[in-house]
Design a protein around this motif. Structure first.
Motif, PDB file in Angstrom:
ATOM      1  N   ALA A  67      45.128 -25.707 -17.670  1.00 19.32           N
ATOM      2  CA  ALA A  67      44.320 -25.513 -18.946  1.00 19.32           C
ATOM      3  C   ALA A  67      43.063 -25.939 -18.862  1.00 19.32           C
ATOM      4  O   ALA A  67      42.674 -27.105 -18.419  1.00 19.32           O
ATOM      5  CB  ALA A  67      44.935 -25.984 -20.181  1.00 19.32           C
ATOM      6  N   ALA A  68      41.828 -25.065 -19.011  1.00 23.29           N
ATOM      7  CA  ALA A  68      40.553 -25.454 -18.918  1.00 23.29           C
ATOM      8  C   ALA A  68      39.616 -25.650 -20.152  1.00 23.29           C
ATOM      9  O   ALA A  68      40.076 -24.785 -21.019  1.00 23.29           O
ATOM     10  CB  ALA A  68      39.892 -24.681 -17.763  1.00 23.29           C
ATOM     11  N   SER A  69      38.981 -26.646 -20.235  1.00 21.67           N
ATOM     12  CA  SER A  69      38.006 -26.553 -21.508  1.00 21.67           C
ATOM     13  C   SER A  69      36.639 -26.029 -20.940  1.00 21.67           C
ATOM     14  O   SER A  69      36.433 -26.006 -19.653  1.00 21.67           O
ATOM     15  CB  SER A  69      38.055 -28.154 -21.727  1.00 21.67           C
ATOM     16  N   GLY A  70      35.875 -25.749 -21.924  1.00 21.21           N
ATOM     17  CA  GLY A  70      34.428 -25.576 -21.774  1.00 21.21           C
ATOM     18  C   GLY A  70      34.330 -23.839 -21.892  1.00 21.21           C
ATOM     19  O   GLY A  70      35.375 -23.260 -21.546  1.00 21.21           O
ATOM     20  N   ARG A  71      33.235 -23.377 -21.826  1.00 22.07           N
ATOM     21  CA  ARG A  71      33.076 -21.986 -22.105  1.00 22.07           C
ATOM     22  C   ARG A  71      32.741 -21.246 -20.900  1.00 22.07           C
ATOM     23  O   ARG A  71      32.618 -20.089 -20.725  1.00 22.07           O
ATOM     24  CB  ARG A  71      31.954 -21.636 -23.044  1.00 22.07           C
ATOM     25  N   THR A  72      32.830 -21.940 -19.541  1.00 17.35           N
ATOM     26  CA  THR A  72      32.476 -21.352 -18.038  1.00 17.35           C
ATOM     27  C   THR A  72      33.719 -20.999 -17.487  1.00 17.35           C
ATOM     28  O   THR A  72      33.505 -20.387 -16.318  1.00 17.35           O
ATOM     29  CB  THR A  72      31.507 -22.434 -17.444  1.00 17.35           C
ATOM     30  N   PHE A  73      34.807 -21.271 -18.098  1.00 23.55           N
ATOM     31  CA  PHE A  73      36.042 -20.867 -17.229  1.00 23.55           C
ATOM     32  C   PHE A  73      36.076 -19.761 -16.646  1.00 23.55           C
ATOM     33  O   PHE A  73      36.515 -19.281 -15.438  1.00 23.55           O
ATOM     34  CB  PHE A  73      37.258 -21.042 -18.171  1.00 23.55           C
ATOM     35  N   SER A  74      35.883 -18.645 -17.492  1.00 25.46           N
ATOM     36  CA  SER A  74      35.874 -16.958 -17.148  1.00 25.46           C
ATOM     37  C   SER A  74      35.058 -16.561 -15.929  1.00 25.46           C
ATOM     38  O   SER A  74      34.898 -15.629 -15.327  1.00 25.46           O
ATOM     39  CB  SER A  74      35.772 -16.208 -18.247  1.00 25.46           C
ATOM     40  N   SER A  75      33.969 -17.397 -15.907  1.00 27.85           N
ATOM     41  CA  SER A  75      32.980 -17.222 -14.668  1.00 27.85           C
ATOM     42  C   SER A  75      33.439 -18.141 -13.328  1.00 27.85           C
ATOM     43  O   SER A  75      32.485 -18.044 -12.375  1.00 27.85           O
ATOM     44  CB  SER A  75      31.803 -17.517 -15.201  1.00 27.85           C
ATOM     45  N   ARG A  76      34.402 -18.542 -13.390  1.00 31.17           N
ATOM     46  CA  ARG A  76      34.874 -19.731 -12.119  1.00 31.17           C
ATOM     47  C   ARG A  76      35.746 -19.083 -11.265  1.00 31.17           C
ATOM     48  O   ARG A  76      36.993 -18.577 -11.796  1.00 31.17           O
ATOM     49  CB  ARG A  76      34.993 -21.056 -12.866  1.00 31.17           C
ATOM     50  N   VAL A  77      35.819 -19.393  -9.905  1.00 32.33           N
ATOM     51  CA  VAL A  77      36.876 -19.175  -9.120  1.00 32.33           C
ATOM     52  C   VAL A  77      37.802 -20.588  -9.323  1.00 32.33           C
ATOM     53  O   VAL A  77      37.153 -21.600  -9.466  1.00 32.33           O
ATOM     54  CB  VAL A  77      36.191 -19.235  -7.704  1.00 32.33           C
ATOM     55  N   PHE A 133      45.110 -26.506   1.171  1.00 35.97           N
ATOM     56  CA  PHE A 133      44.900 -25.155   0.245  1.00 35.97           C
ATOM     57  C   PHE A 133      46.211 -24.508  -0.358  1.00 35.97           C
ATOM     58  O   PHE A 133      46.833 -24.357   0.918  1.00 35.97           O
ATOM     59  CB  PHE A 133      43.817 -24.159   0.839  1.00 35.97           C
ATOM     60  N   VAL A 134      46.452 -23.637  -1.338  1.00 33.61           N
ATOM     61  CA  VAL A 134      47.470 -23.035  -1.669  1.00 33.61           C
ATOM     62  C   VAL A 134      47.042 -21.629  -2.153  1.00 33.61           C
ATOM     63  O   VAL A 134      47.570 -20.804  -1.274  1.00 33.61           O
ATOM     64  CB  VAL A 134      48.210 -23.891  -2.847  1.00 33.61           C
ATOM     65  N   ALA A 135      46.045 -21.480  -2.868  1.00 35.92           N
ATOM     66  CA  ALA A 135      45.815 -20.236  -3.503  1.00 35.92           C
ATOM     67  C   ALA A 135      44.488 -20.313  -3.923  1.00 35.92           C
ATOM     68  O   ALA A 135      44.323 -21.632  -4.725  1.00 35.92           O
ATOM     69  CB  ALA A 135      46.862 -19.760  -4.324  1.00 35.92           C
ATOM     70  N   ALA A 136      43.823 -19.267  -4.659  1.00 37.93           N
ATOM     71  CA  ALA A 136      42.674 -19.336  -5.118  1.00 37.93           C
ATOM     72  C   ALA A 136      42.569 -17.670  -5.916  1.00 37.93           C
ATOM     73  O   ALA A 136      43.094 -16.868  -5.230  1.00 37.93           O
ATOM     74  CB  ALA A 136      41.235 -19.318  -4.366  1.00 37.93           C
ATOM     75  N   ILE A 137      41.833 -17.810  -7.227  1.00 41.91           N
ATOM     76  CA  ILE A 137      41.747 -16.446  -7.642  1.00 41.91           C
ATOM     77  C   ILE A 137      40.338 -16.412  -8.245  1.00 41.91           C
ATOM     78  O   ILE A 137      39.537 -17.324  -8.723  1.00 41.91           O
ATOM     79  CB  ILE A 137      42.653 -16.435  -8.884  1.00 41.91           C
ATOM     80  N   SER A 138      39.765 -15.219  -8.091  1.00 43.74           N
ATOM     81  CA  SER A 138      38.160 -14.926  -8.547  1.00 43.74           C
ATOM     82  C   SER A 138      37.964 -14.980  -9.987  1.00 43.74           C
ATOM     83  O   SER A 138      39.014 -15.312 -10.766  1.00 43.74           O
ATOM     84  CB  SER A 138      37.739 -13.356  -7.920  1.00 43.74           C
ATOM     85  N   TRP A 139      36.966 -15.020 -10.409  1.00 43.27           N
ATOM     86  CA  TRP A 139      36.541 -15.077 -11.999  1.00 43.27           C
ATOM     87  C   TRP A 139      37.320 -13.964 -12.626  1.00 43.27           C
ATOM     88  O   TRP A 139      37.727 -14.271 -13.839  1.00 43.27           O
ATOM     89  CB  TRP A 139      35.081 -15.262 -11.899  1.00 43.27           C
ATOM     90  N   SER A 140      37.139 -12.780 -12.155  1.00 37.41           N
ATOM     91  CA  SER A 140      37.827 -11.822 -12.907  1.00 37.41           C
ATOM     92  C   SER A 140      39.500 -11.793 -12.627  1.00 37.41           C
ATOM     93  O   SER A 140      39.849 -10.900 -13.403  1.00 37.41           O
ATOM     94  CB  SER A 140      37.221 -10.344 -12.536  1.00 37.41           C
ATOM     95  N   ALA A 195      38.180 -25.999 -10.068  1.00 39.01           N
ATOM     96  CA  ALA A 195      36.983 -24.945 -10.421  1.00 39.01           C
ATOM     97  C   ALA A 195      36.035 -25.119  -9.323  1.00 39.01           C
ATOM     98  O   ALA A 195      35.277 -26.118  -9.337  1.00 39.01           O
ATOM     99  CB  ALA A 195      36.828 -25.030 -12.000  1.00 39.01           C
ATOM    100  N   LYS A 196      35.134 -23.839  -9.193  1.00 47.04           N
ATOM    101  CA  LYS A 196      34.172 -23.985  -8.425  1.00 47.04           C
ATOM    102  C   LYS A 196      33.058 -22.793  -9.216  1.00 47.04           C
ATOM    103  O   LYS A 196      33.736 -22.028 -10.073  1.00 47.04           O
ATOM    104  CB  LYS A 196      34.421 -23.522  -6.934  1.00 47.04           C
ATOM    105  N   THR A 197      32.079 -22.506  -8.561  1.00 51.47           N
ATOM    106  CA  THR A 197      31.288 -21.527  -9.085  1.00 51.47           C
ATOM    107  C   THR A 197      31.819 -20.005  -9.048  1.00 51.47           C
ATOM    108  O   THR A 197      32.904 -19.950  -8.193  1.00 51.47           O
ATOM    109  CB  THR A 197      29.699 -21.445  -8.389  1.00 51.47           C
ATOM    110  N   ARG A 198      31.208 -19.070  -9.392  1.00 51.74           N
ATOM    111  CA  ARG A 198      31.813 -17.693  -9.143  1.00 51.74           C
ATOM    112  C   ARG A 198      31.740 -17.124  -8.055  1.00 51.74           C
ATOM    113  O   ARG A 198      32.363 -16.036  -7.569  1.00 51.74           O
ATOM    114  CB  ARG A 198      31.178 -16.853 -10.285  1.00 51.74           C
TER     115      ARG A 198
END
Length: 125
Positions: free
Chosen positions: A23-33, A47-54, A98-101
């Motif tokens: 669970a993430a706090s903050g308003r930028t979650f949906s724009s982050r990888v 590394f296990v897995a990653a998912i794009s912002w969308s 979390a990282k940038t998009r």
């Protein structure tokens, strides 16, 4: 600033399943990888897995393809890791990050600026 809190870890028998949540706090979650990493005692972070912002793109460690599935719900600011057919060698502390998009090199932990505290997964034989 992003704060991440994992849950869902525990003890499971080999062959079982677990679903981890982050669970993430903050308003930028949906724009982050978002990524999942794990670290076993005495071993390097993996590394296990990653998912794009969308959620439209995913990337997995080759050794985990077919057993693990990453997903996200941007309305709930949460990323998930479904783990099936668990093996004793999956025992580790699992952390979300979390990282940038920017989708480049999602497997590189150095690209991630924000980390959760981790949740322990133990698979018994």
């Amino acid at each position: 600033q992003v704060q991440l809190v994992e849950s869902g870890g525990g003890l499971v028998q080999a062959g079982g399943s677990l679903r981890l949540s982050c669970a993430a706090s903050g308003r930028t979650f949906s724009s982050r990888v978002m990524g999942w990493f794990r670290q076993a005692p005495g071993k390097e972070r993996e590394f296990v897995a990653a998912i794009s912002w969308s959620g439209g793109s995913t990337y997995y460690a080759d050794s985990l393809k077919g057993r693990f599935t990453i997903s996200r719900d941007n309305a709930k600011n949460t990323v998930y890791l479904q783990m099936n057919s668990l093996k004793p060698e999956d025992t580790a502390v699992y952390s979300c990050a979390a990282k940038t998009r920017n989708w480049a090199t999602p497997q590189d932990f150095l690209q991630y600026a924000y980390w959760g505290q981790g949740t322990q997964v133990t698979v018994s034989s």
